[in-house]
Design a protein around this motif. Structure first.
Motif, PDB file in Angstrom:
ATOM      1  N   GLN A  64     -31.826 -24.156  42.689  1.00  0.00           N
ATOM      2  CA  GLN A  64     -31.989 -23.830  41.261  1.00  0.00           C
ATOM      3  C   GLN A  64     -31.637 -25.057  40.444  1.00  0.00           C
ATOM      4  O   GLN A  64     -30.496 -25.505  40.456  1.00  0.00           O
ATOM      5  CB  GLN A  64     -31.007 -22.711  40.909  1.00  0.00           C
ATOM      6  CG  GLN A  64     -31.649 -21.369  40.696  1.00  0.00           C
ATOM      7  CD  GLN A  64     -31.791 -21.082  39.214  1.00  0.00           C
ATOM      8  OE1 GLN A  64     -32.000 -21.981  38.422  1.00  0.00           O
ATOM      9  NE2 GLN A  64     -31.677 -19.838  38.848  1.00  0.00           N
ATOM     10  N   THR A  65     -32.591 -25.624  39.706  1.00  0.00           N
ATOM     11  CA  THR A  65     -32.348 -26.932  39.095  1.00  0.00           C
ATOM     12  C   THR A  65     -32.074 -26.913  37.599  1.00  0.00           C
ATOM     13  O   THR A  65     -31.981 -27.976  36.987  1.00  0.00           O
ATOM     14  CB  THR A  65     -33.534 -27.873  39.378  1.00  0.00           C
ATOM     15  OG1 THR A  65     -34.745 -27.264  38.910  1.00  0.00           O
ATOM     16  CG2 THR A  65     -33.645 -28.175  40.855  1.00  0.00           C
ATOM     17  N   CYS A  75     -28.138 -26.734  39.768  1.00  0.00           N
ATOM     18  CA  CYS A  75     -27.845 -27.784  38.786  1.00  0.00           C
ATOM     19  C   CYS A  75     -27.390 -27.091  37.507  1.00  0.00           C
ATOM     20  O   CYS A  75     -28.158 -26.340  36.895  1.00  0.00           O
ATOM     21  CB  CYS A  75     -29.075 -28.641  38.530  1.00  0.00           C
ATOM     22  SG  CYS A  75     -28.774 -29.997  37.376  1.00  0.00           S
ATOM     23  N   ALA A 105     -37.602 -29.699  35.840  1.00  0.00           N
ATOM     24  CA  ALA A 105     -37.115 -28.358  36.190  1.00  0.00           C
ATOM     25  C   ALA A 105     -37.815 -27.367  35.270  1.00  0.00           C
ATOM     26  O   ALA A 105     -37.502 -27.287  34.079  1.00  0.00           O
ATOM     27  CB  ALA A 105     -35.609 -28.276  36.012  1.00  0.00           C
ATOM     28  N   SER A 140     -39.683 -28.716  40.169  1.00  0.00           N
ATOM     29  CA  SER A 140     -38.709 -27.777  40.712  1.00  0.00           C
ATOM     30  C   SER A 140     -38.613 -26.590  39.772  1.00  0.00           C
ATOM     31  O   SER A 140     -39.285 -26.560  38.727  1.00  0.00           O
ATOM     32  CB  SER A 140     -37.344 -28.464  40.861  1.00  0.00           C
ATOM     33  OG  SER A 140     -36.849 -28.850  39.584  1.00  0.00           O
ATOM     34  N   GLY A 153     -36.012 -23.561  37.766  1.00  0.00           N
ATOM     35  CA  GLY A 153     -34.706 -23.095  37.334  1.00  0.00           C
ATOM     36  C   GLY A 153     -34.873 -21.830  36.514  1.00  0.00           C
ATOM     37  O   GLY A 153     -35.992 -21.447  36.172  1.00  0.00           O
ATOM     38  N   ALA A 159     -39.309 -24.351  44.792  1.00  0.00           N
ATOM     39  CA  ALA A 159     -38.030 -23.639  44.749  1.00  0.00           C
ATOM     40  C   ALA A 159     -37.064 -24.081  45.841  1.00  0.00           C
ATOM     41  O   ALA A 159     -35.890 -23.704  45.804  1.00  0.00           O
ATOM     42  CB  ALA A 159     -38.274 -22.137  44.876  1.00  0.00           C
ATOM     43  N   GLY A 208     -36.782 -28.761  44.682  1.00  0.00           N
ATOM     44  CA  GLY A 208     -35.509 -28.768  43.988  1.00  0.00           C
ATOM     45  C   GLY A 208     -34.516 -29.723  44.614  1.00  0.00           C
ATOM     46  O   GLY A 208     -33.793 -30.446  43.919  1.00  0.00           O
TER      47      GLY A 208
END
Length: 443
Positions: free
Chosen positions: A58-59, A117, A279, A306, A308, A350, A354
């Motif tokens: 999870q970014t 992140c 992200a 990525s 989030g 994902a 990421g």
């Protein structure tokens, strides 16, 4: 310590899993073995037909906002910040920040997220790091840096609790970096996190570019989240956000930008050529009516992508299954083309995607030598069965309820749908009490 995961399916690449055994040794995946291989191990886990996936990465998330879930609905971004989020964050204390982060980490781990992140608020970021350390999640975190007091009228006045000079912002961030970068055996790292261009001075942004190179840490900030915000930046700084950051020398593999909805072709080429990470937060962007990121165009251009979830009050959960599904469906829908952003692409965003934007070359995949950051999923759940095991089933039918176990660094941090060393009910009770205290501080 050796752990053998047997009698299951492994998602090692491609749309469908393969039946293999997975051996974990000293925190890393040491081997992928044929079914039935006999191995001496201290722990043997019979998966009974369940599947193993690389842990989600999870970014972009604000753990300090988890405590305020459901209290900032149906607002546009600038109003959401001005009337809700900034006052809420400014009312935080040490305990409330810790409990908010603790709840968030638990939700992430239970949903198969192994790395995150985290952009915390201006104050008390260390207490979020403490929650990350205790729960066992891998993560990059930083305090929000907000030294620019001449904010636009649309944002209102900055809360007094956020006020800090450029020097104070740098000193406080460097102190956190020295304490936390590489903590928990390298599981926790620090990043410089200017909140956004509209609340950060050019002097600070330029210095962060230098410090990032000196210390080898990431810079993470919001960029191009809404058209009104982007227009404000262009009027005040003379360039679009990505061009402005590029002029300051911030773009590159050590920069991660959240959102990137309002990007033109030149912006996209800057992102691609510099290796700057993005992200994307599809659900938060929808709920705040910010728009839809051009993910397919960025993907086709070779931009590093990525996923989030952003904050709990603008989502309103931290569910990577939903982020994958919406990332795919939105690109299909806007183009009237069902072949865009297939399941494999968003799953890679994902996981491996990421990991790469966070600078982790040894995570995001199930392969020998990689960190043992993984999740076990039950593909025989009623919301998935009788679909055959595949990434499509996970992306389009999955949810956190399919996750039975999560491992970080070879250690179970979520086992049989419970947390081995956290009393979940007690945390919830404490959180309900503390949120009332925090809200009472707001005029």
């Amino acid at each position: 310590m050796k752990t053998l995961l047997k009698n299951g399916f492994l998602f090692t690449g491609g749309l469908e899993p393969v039946r293999q055994e997975l051996l974990v040794e000293d925190g890393r995946i040491s081997a992928l073995l044929p079914p039935g291989t006999v191995v001496e191990a201290q722990e043997v886990c019979d998966l009974q037909g369940r599947a193993v996936i690389p842990g989600f990465v999870q970014t972009h998330v604000h753990l300090c906002q988890v405590l305020f879930r459901g209290r900032a609905d149906d607002l546009a971004l600038l109003d959401w910040l001005r009337t809700r989020i900034w006052p809420y964050e400014a009312a935080h204390d040490e305990e409330s920040t810790y409990l908010s982060a603790l709840l968030g980490c638990m939700e992430l781990l239970a949903g198969g997220v192994t790395s995150v992140c985290v952009m915390e608020s201006v104050r008390y970021a260390a207490f979020a790091a403490q929650a990350m350390e205790e729960t066992g999640i891998r993560g990059v975190f930083g305090k929000a840096m907000m030294d620019y007091t001449d904010t636009p009228a649309a944002l209102g006045g900055m809360p007094e609790a956020f006020l800090e000079t450029t020097e104070q912002s740098l000193e406080r961030s460097l102190a956190l970096m020295r304490r936390w970068h590489g903590a928990a055996g390298g599981r926790i790292r620090y990043a410089f996190m200017p909140r956004g261009i509209l609340t950060t001075s050019e002097e600070l942004l330029g210095e962060l570019g230098r410090l990032s190179g000196e210390y080898g840490v990431l810079v993470h900030t919001h960029a191009c989240e809404t058209e009104p915000e982007s227009r404000l930046v262009e009027r005040r700084r003379g360039l679009t956000e990505i061009k402005y950051l590029h002029r300051l020398g911030l773009t590159g593999e050590k920069l991660l930008l959240a959102h990137c909805l309002c990007v033109d072709d030149e912006d996209m080429e800057i992102l691609r050529s510099t290796g700057t990470g993005v992200a994307s937060c599809p659900l938060a962007n929808l709920k705040l009516a910010s728009g839809i990121a051009p993910l397919q165009r960025m993907h086709d251009a070779g931009v590093r992508l990525s996923l989030g979830s952003d904050g709990a009050p603008c989502n309103n959960n931290l569910d990577m299954f939903q982020e994958m599904k919406y990332a795919a469906l939105l690109q299909k829908g806007v183009a009237h083309d069902p072949t865009r952003m297939p399941a494999e692409t968003v799953f890679r965003m994902a996981t491996e995607g990421g990991a790469r934007v966070l600078g982790m070359e040894d995570a995001g995949l199930l392969a020998p030598g990689m960190r043992a950051d993984l999740a076990v999923v039950d593909l025989d759940r009623r919301e998935i069965a009788p679909a055959p095991p595949s990434l499509s089933a996970l992306v389009y039918s999955g949810n956190p309820g399919v996750v039975t176990d999560t491992m970080v660094d070879g250690r179970w941090v979520y086992r049989n749908r419970t947390f081995p060393w956290i009393d979940e009910q007690t945390v919830r009770v404490r959180a309900r009490a503390v949120v009332e205290r925090v809200l009472a501080r707001i005029p």
